[in-house]
Design an enzyme around this catalytic site. Structure first.
Site, PDB file in Angstrom:
ATOM      1  N   GLU A 444       0.855  -1.193   0.000  1.00  0.00           N
ATOM      2  CA  GLU A 444       0.000   0.000   0.000  1.00  0.00           C
ATOM      3  C   GLU A 444       0.890   1.242   0.000  1.00  0.00           C
ATOM      4  OE1 GLU A 444      -2.927   2.359   3.143  1.00  0.00           O
ATOM      5  OE2 GLU A 444      -3.001   0.158   3.085  1.00  0.00           O
ATOM      6  N   GLU A 449      -2.717  11.147   3.293  1.00  0.00           N
ATOM      7  CA  GLU A 449      -3.771  10.897   4.270  1.00  0.00           C
ATOM      8  C   GLU A 449      -3.802  12.080   5.220  1.00  0.00           C
ATOM      9  OE1 GLU A 449      -4.829   6.568   5.667  1.00  0.00           O
ATOM     10  OE2 GLU A 449      -2.656   6.811   5.707  1.00  0.00           O
TER      11      GLU A 449
END
Length: 558
Positions: A444, A449
């Site tokens: 990932e 974020e």
């Protein structure tokens, strides 16, 4: 203070002699200097083949005396130390066979000293000529000036000394890694200049421009204000020419840890006579993490062994207010979605994850394909998280799985983010192997974020499966951001077979080395979503109604 009290007592006694009507005879004990001072030395590894030692440079010293309290050693290489027993081990680091005059002073009552000396001949084989040349230049007599890399994020960081919590966190700035370029609090130290000069007999260091920055973790030891700069009246050893010695790194981080998946250089240098590079924590030995002709990254352990500080320096003086933009090796646009056609997202590029549950992250939204949650309008893809009026929330999670996936290149997301407490927006990537081997084995890449409680910070993180520990592994950094919801910002990834670098507005703030054992060498697809609550969303604003993430484009260059 004991000596002061002693003399005060003597003066009072004399006063009593002259003022008393009695004829008492008061006398004081005599201060006796230490005597019979001897010193001996044992060089490590001496034998018939190595008359000056094994090359480690270690020497055991032993001193004795009568009427002594402690011993002070001056080792003849610019360093000194106190021993209460007379026994001490010292390491000489100047390469080759060198002769040092060692002076030991036995200290008695009242600070009276008696001294003796000896010569010791020691062989030290450790050398890092490349590091010397990078610090000071290749020419004998040449010098180089270093400055804080204040234009780079995380030019100062903080981490534990050796408590690794099971995942190696002692080896990088695990505790504090979000300082941005030209940090206002640190601005007082950005005038610092540090000069390394190469001489025939070794290297010297001089801080030519102060002041010294003293962090709050050490300021209490000095009784001064912390997290600010001080002059030489506080940092008394700041100025002056000082010798520099080199030795193999001995810290746990250098021996067992890694930084950005790469080992430390394995070399440390110590600045004699209390010298330090601008950040004053009572310590003077630096582990070199990495060094080039114009960049130096080091780690220093604060006295007391409780904190490890990370510093970045440059030999090219940064321009105030400027940041170093990343130069990409990828310039050919191979795919993009500019979101120029109003309506639903292009089905050739995008599909959806739908449903509730948060995939193990305790999120509380339900993902839909409804136009109120996802639409293309005005040149942007707009994802909207909404309160549904019944205590729940809806949102969208758009992905390119099975449609668009890439290996290596430069990936760019240009976006505005939501500002509401409890929203958790993400622009990220998963390995195409997700459907067959699952997460985290597929890998990932979180290009952006943002937590639900801190809208002035963005995170870049990598996740993978570590076969050594048989568990999820992750590594990431953060950086500061402003105007996150009112202005578009560029969130991007530079991805090669050697390294992954995450950037904000074309300024790198996180990088990690890639290798064949990691999953970051296969196709990855894109995901864009707003989660609500959960592990990074946190508590949702009770008054929340809706908020959006607006994506101007997604582009891939190779």
């Amino acid at each position: 203070m004991k000596n002061i009290k002693y003399y005060i007592g003597m003066f009072l006694a004399l006063a009593l002699v002259f003022t008393s009507c009695q004829d008492d005879d008061i006398s004081m004990g005599e201060l006796i200097a230490p005597s019979n001072v001897t010193i001996s030395a044992e060089v490590f590894g001496v034998d018939a083949s190595n008359p000056n030692g094994d090359g480690s440079g270690f020497v055991d010293f032993s001193a004795t005396a009568d009427n002594e309290i402690s011993y002070q050693y001056d080792f003849g290489d610019g360093k000194s130390e106190i021993s209460s027993t007379g026994k001490i081990t010292h390491r000489y680091t100047t390469t080759g066979v060198n002769t040092y005059t060692v002076v030991v002073s036995a200290i008695g009552a009242g600070g009276i000293k008696s001294s003796t000396s000896m010569e010791v001949e020691v062989f030290s084989s450790f050398s890092d000529l490349e590091a010397v040349e990078m610090l000071s230049g290749k020419v004998i007599g040449g010098s180089k000036t270093w400055y804080w890399a204040s234009n780079l994020p995380t030019h100062v960081g903080l981490g534990p000394v050796e408590d690794d919590y099971g995942n190696g966190e002692f080896a990088y700035e695990a505790w504090w890694n979000s300082i941005g370029p030209w940090d206002e609090e640190k601005s007082c130290m950005y005038t610092n200049e540090f000069v390394f000069t190469r001489l025939e007999e070794g290297l010297t260091f001089e801080q030519t421009v102060g002041p010294a920055f003293i962090p709050g973790t050490y300021a209490g030891d000095l009784g001064v204000a912390g997290d600010t700069c001080h002059d030489e009246t506080v940092a008394t050893t700041m100025f002056g020419v000082k010798n520099v010695s080199f030795a193999p790194s001995s810290s746990k981080a250098a021996l067992e840890g890694s930084y950005n998946e790469a080992p430390y250089r394995g070399t440390s240098f110590e600045i004699a006579d209390g010298g330090f590079m601008g950040w004053y924590v009572g310590a003077y030995t630096y582990d070199i993490i990495s060094i080039t002709d114009d960049f130096l990254e080091v780690r220093i352990i604060q006295t007391g062994n409780g904190f490890a500080w990370y510093h970045k320096f440059t030999s090219v003086k940064p321009e105030e207010g400027a940041v170093e933009e990343f130069e990409s090796q990828y310039n050919t646009l191979v795919w993009s979605d500019e979101f120029d056609t109003d309506g639903v997202p292009d089905a050739a590029n995008w599909t959806y994850d739908t449903g509730a549950g948060g995939w193990g992250n305790q999120e509380v939204q339900t993902y839909t394909t409804n136009a109120e949650n996802v639409t293309v309008s005005g040149g942007s893809l707009i994802i909207t998280a909404k309160a549904d009026g019944s205590g729940g929330y809806t949102s969208a999670r758009v992905k390119s799985q099975g449609l668009q996936a890439f290996t290596y290149g430069r990936v760019e997301f240009r976006a505005k983010l939501p500002s509401s407490q409890g929203t958790w927006p993400a622009l990220w990537m998963l390995g195409e192997s997700f459907s067959t081997i699952g997460w985290p084995r597929c890998g990932e890449i979180d290009v952006m974020e943002q937590t639900g409680w801190d809208k002035e910070t963005t995170l870049g993180t990598l996740h993978w499966f570590d076969t050594g520990t048989n568990a999820n592994a992750s590594y990431g950094e953060t950086t500061s951001i402003a105007d996150v919801s009112s202005e578009f910002h560029l969130y991007s990834l530079e991805w090669t077979e050697d390294k992954l670098t995450v950037m904000l507005d074309n300024v790198a703030f996180f990088e990690m080395d890639n290798n064949s054992g990691l999953p970051f060498n296969d196709d990855f697809f894109f995901i864009m979503n707003i989660a609500m609550g959960g592990t990074l969303g946190g508590t949702i604003d009770p008054g929340f109604t809706q908020d959006t993430m607006e994506i101007d484009y997604v582009r891939v260059y190779q």
